[in-house]
Design a protein around this motif. Structure first.
Motif, short mmCIF file in Angstrom:
data_model
loop_
_atom_site.label_atom_id
_atom_site.label_comp_id
_atom_site.label_asym_id
_atom_site.label_seq_id
_atom_site.Cartn_x
_atom_site.Cartn_y
_atom_site.Cartn_z
N SER A 120 11.81 -1.36 -8.35
CA SER A 120 10.54 -0.84 -9.18
C SER A 120 11.06 -0.94 -10.59
O SER A 120 12.26 -0.68 -10.98
N LYS A 121 10.20 -1.02 -11.61
CA LYS A 121 10.50 -1.00 -13.04
C LYS A 121 11.47 -0.13 -13.57
O LYS A 121 12.32 -0.55 -14.32
N GLU A 175 0.75 -1.12 0.05
CA GLU A 175 -0.08 -0.04 0.04
C GLU A 175 0.87 1.30 0.26
O GLU A 175 0.67 2.14 -0.71
N THR A 176 1.80 1.18 0.72
CA THR A 176 3.02 2.38 0.94
C THR A 176 3.47 2.57 -0.50
O THR A 176 3.49 3.75 -0.96
N ILE A 177 4.01 1.70 -1.12
CA ILE A 177 4.53 1.60 -2.39
C ILE A 177 3.55 2.04 -3.41
O ILE A 177 3.97 2.84 -4.39
N ALA A 178 2.43 1.74 -3.34
CA ALA A 178 1.28 2.12 -4.48
C ALA A 178 1.23 3.67 -4.23
O ALA A 178 0.75 4.19 -5.32
N SER A 201 1.90 8.89 -6.84
CA SER A 201 2.47 10.29 -7.15
C SER A 201 3.52 10.46 -8.35
O SER A 201 3.55 11.18 -8.94
N ASP A 202 4.27 9.38 -8.59
CA ASP A 202 5.21 9.33 -9.41
C ASP A 202 5.45 7.89 -10.13
O ASP A 202 6.16 6.94 -9.47
N GLU A 203 4.85 7.64 -11.21
CA GLU A 203 5.01 6.31 -11.95
C GLU A 203 6.61 6.07 -12.29
O GLU A 203 6.86 4.69 -12.50
#
Length: 348
Positions: free
Chosen positions: A285-286, A211-214, A219-221
């Motif tokens: 992250s990607k 949830e925190t990472i989401a 906010s920033d993809e």
């Protein structure tokens, strides 16, 4: 003390970079590489009795007969592990778990191998009953701390509240590029009591982390996120694969588990009854997996430090992490886990 002399001698013989090792530039791509790592340091306690936590066994009168000599040796050995990763200069960021308090982290960064770097520290006391916390050390010459916080899980299983380690979140900026890096340091609940009984606790913490990472992604993809930790689960377990959504690189997920290949090869960071487990993982992250970006993970790979000085070899030739204790038996090793690390490549 099985490994006391062994560890010191082997490390002195090991081929390590000089103390003034500098950050290496890749002349072919005009980039600079930095090391980031994580280590479960197996109960790094000081020798003082803290009445607020259950640390009695780690005193000179406790069951483990923990004393200053043993404490100083453990500090030096852990610092040598961190220093041995300095092929690109000393790591710019390093996550730790199973530290008792901020003092032991301060003692660690002031050891001979690390003190010249003047590491900064981010630490919060967690609600864990044993008093063990997560911590983050960083190179002040490279990283600036923008913000940090302890994210406290609320675990209730069958109406029973359970306390565990906080998730440590640190938002940083690479000074030379003004690029932001988000770090999460984790130590998920143990497997004590078996997988069926303990897994719901890890699922709860994984949900909070997800949830925190989401929120950051919303906010920033293109946020650069590095998740480090001892998850007490394998990369294919539900907490990691389903709840957190971290998958192998080829699956093209938002969170990529760089430690997944170790699972496929039956390698790992922790050995349980002769079987290797990938409990300590690096997930990114990607955007960090795209080498065309200004900042990415070199070769999209994580590594495990398996140098001889961190390993114990039994009479039958089996190698396992050189642990400090087995129960109350003192072996003089470093940790029952192995450190894991990766390299961040930044275009200039």
């Amino acid at each position: 003390m099985k490994n006391l002399l062994f560890i010191s001698i082997v490390f002195l013989l090991a081929c390590t970079p000089p103390k003034n090792a500098s950050d290496k530039h890749n002349t072919n791509t005009n980039s600079i590489n930095y090391t980031v790592g994580f280590y479960n340091v197996e109960n790094l306690f000081d020798t003082e009795d803290d009445p607020l936590i259950n640390d009695d066994e780690f005193t000179d009168s406790g069951e483990k007969e923990w004393n200053d000599e043993r404490y100083q040796l453990k500090l030096e050995n852990i610092s040598e592990v961190i220093y041995s990763l300095s092929t690109n200069g000393l790591p710019i960021a390093f996550g730790l778990c199973e530290v008792e308090n901020k003092k032991v982290v301060e003692d660690l960064v002031n050891t001979e191998s690390l003190k010249t770097q003047n590491y900064g520290i981010v630490h919060y006391d967690s609600q864990d009953e044993r008093g063990i916390d997560n911590a983050f050390i960083y190179r002040k010459d490279v990283l600036k701390i923008l913000s940090s916080k302890a994210i406290t899980p609320s675990i209730s299983i069958n109406g029973i509240e359970d306390r565990t380690r906080d998730i440590l979140y640190v938002k940083t900026q690479i000074k030379s590029q003004k690029s932001e890096l988000h770090f999460f340091i984790n130590h998920f609940p143990s497997r004590s009591g078996g997988q069926e009984k303990s897994e719901p606790k890890r699922l709860s913490v994984a949900k909070l982390l997800a949830e925190t990472i989401a929120e950051i992604k919303f906010s920033d993809e293109n946020a650069a996120i590095i998740i480090l930790g001892d998850f007490n689960d394998m990369p294919n377990n539900k907490s990691i694969r389903e709840i957190l959504g971290a998958c192998p690189l080829e699956n093209n997920c938002y969170l990529n588990n760089l430690s997944y290949p170790f699972h496929d090869k039956h390698q790992g960071t922790y050995n349980y009854k002769g079987n290797w487990n990938v409990l300590d993982q690096i997930i990114v992250s990607k955007p960090l997996t795209n080498k065309e970006n200004s900042m990415s993970i070199l070769n999209n790979e994580a590594k495990i430090l398996q140098s001889p000085f961190v390993m114990y070899t039994s009479e039958d030739g089996t190698t396992t992490p050189s642990r400090t204790y087995g129960g109350n038996n003192y072996y003089g090793g470093i940790s029952d886990h192995l450190a894991t690390y990766c390299t961040i490549s930044i275009k200039q």
